[in-house]
Design a protein around this motif. Structure first.
Motif, short mmCIF file in Angstrom:
data_model
loop_
_atom_site.label_atom_id
_atom_site.label_comp_id
_atom_site.label_asym_id
_atom_site.label_seq_id
_atom_site.Cartn_x
_atom_site.Cartn_y
_atom_site.Cartn_z
N ALA A 73 12.79 -13.02 -12.04
CA ALA A 73 12.89 -13.17 -10.59
C ALA A 73 12.02 -14.30 -10.07
CB ALA A 73 12.52 -11.86 -9.91
N HIS A 74 10.94 -14.62 -10.79
CA HIS A 74 10.02 -15.68 -10.34
C HIS A 74 10.68 -17.05 -10.39
CE1 HIS A 74 6.66 -18.58 -10.72
NE2 HIS A 74 6.07 -17.78 -9.83
N ASP A 75 11.54 -17.26 -11.40
CA ASP A 75 12.14 -18.59 -11.58
C ASP A 75 13.63 -18.63 -11.27
OD1 ASP A 75 9.69 -19.59 -12.42
OD2 ASP A 75 10.07 -19.13 -14.53
N ALA A 76 14.29 -17.49 -11.15
CA ALA A 76 15.74 -17.48 -10.97
C ALA A 76 16.11 -17.20 -9.52
CB ALA A 76 16.37 -16.42 -11.88
N ARG A 77 17.17 -17.85 -9.06
CA ARG A 77 17.67 -17.57 -7.72
C ARG A 77 18.49 -16.28 -7.71
NH1 ARG A 77 21.18 -21.57 -6.97
NH2 ARG A 77 23.04 -20.28 -6.96
N ILE A 78 19.19 -16.01 -8.80
CA ILE A 78 19.99 -14.79 -8.91
C ILE A 78 19.10 -13.69 -9.47
CG2 ILE A 78 22.08 -13.76 -9.86
CD1 ILE A 78 23.19 -16.57 -10.22
N LYS A 79 18.68 -12.78 -8.62
CA LYS A 79 17.78 -11.71 -9.04
C LYS A 79 18.54 -10.70 -9.92
CE LYS A 79 14.92 -13.75 -6.32
NZ LYS A 79 13.95 -14.71 -6.88
#
Length: 274
Positions: A73-79
């Motif tokens: 979640a820290h680096d991805a836009r799609i949680k």
């Protein structure tokens, strides 16, 4: 003396047995999750990406999964949210998942994985409708197949969950890169969750990924074929050894000397066996 002293005193960790793999649950034995379970899932905070109200995942594996999903979640836009249910449970028909994780699934681009523990072939994948509209069904089908193949590399049910989640996380990063930097949820359309229909790639899934029941029967068939081949080889070898051990007894006819005398020389003869 070492036989009577506990391993903990000697400084050696006692071996931990892995939980046995579960057999596929018959469809008739599946039961819907309770309304209390769904209510507990709705009370999860937006930052709690592992949804496990029944605490099916042990403490150590739970912390590992939480760290993995937080890193994603820290680096991805799609949680990525993972809901863990028991191996003999399923979601009720027509259930609304908008309230899961305090409604955070509708506030951003999200992916929700419904994961029956020990039965990764029954997982259900929900994605934001804005993402679903931009992604081909073939990509989502290949994603599910690849994650399932990765999970079935081990028989440990907790390792299966970890492997499935890691591979799905990687695929979501690929999807994010393919969609570009603009968030799909910013298009102004109504946000909702849409399930990827498994029937769209049922035929392709059957040809590439066999269910454990089919794998068991296939393994039994392969074992039976191997036994038949082994028995044939043993029979062939025994026949060869029997031929090698066979002793041929040939007749020894008396030959008459060429010069006709009993004590004359040069009495040679040739015997030929056909």
């Amino acid at each position: 003396m070492r036989l009577f002293i506990p391993e903990s005193i000697l400084g050696q960790a006692e071996p931990v047995e892995a939980p046995p793999a579960l057999l596929p649950t018959p469809l008739s034995a599946l039961k819907d999750v309770s309304s209390e379970f769904l209510a507990a899932c709705g009370q999860n905070l937006p930052g709690e990406y592992l949804i496990d109200p029944d605490q099916l995942v042990p403490e150590i594996q739970n912390h590992d999964m939480q760290r993995l999903l937080e890193f994603h979640a820290h680096d991805a836009r799609i949680k990525l949210y993972v809901m863990v249910i028991a191996h003999d449970q399923k979601l009720p028909e027509g259930v609304r998942l908008e309230k899961i994780a305090s409604g955070s699934l509708l506030k951003t681009d999200a992916c929700l994985l419904i994961y029956p523990q020990g039965e990764p072939w029954r997982t259900r994948l929900f994605v934001s409708s804005s993402i679903h509209g931009q992604v081909s069904s073939s990509f989502l089908g290949e994603t599910i197949q690849a994650c399932l193949q990765e999970a079935l590399q081990t028989s440990n049910i907790h390792d299966q969950l970890r492997r499935y989640t890691i591979h799905l996380s990687t695929r979501l990063f690929w999807l994010q890169k393919a969609l570009g930097a603009t968030p799909a949820a910013a298009s102004g359309k109504e946000r909702s969750l849409k399930e990827f229909a498994a029937e769209e790639t049922t035929a392709r899934t059957k040809s590439h990924v066999a269910s454990p029941a089919i794998m068991i029967w296939g393994g039994a068939g392969a074992l039976l074929s191997g036994l038949v081949v082994l028995a044939g080889l043993r029979i062939r070898r025994s026949l060869k050894l029997r031929k090698l051990r066979r002793i041929w007894v040939l007749p020894e006819p008396e030959t008459v000397p060429r010069l006709g005398g009993a004590f004359t020389g040069g009495g040679g003869a040739m015997i030929r066996y056909a």
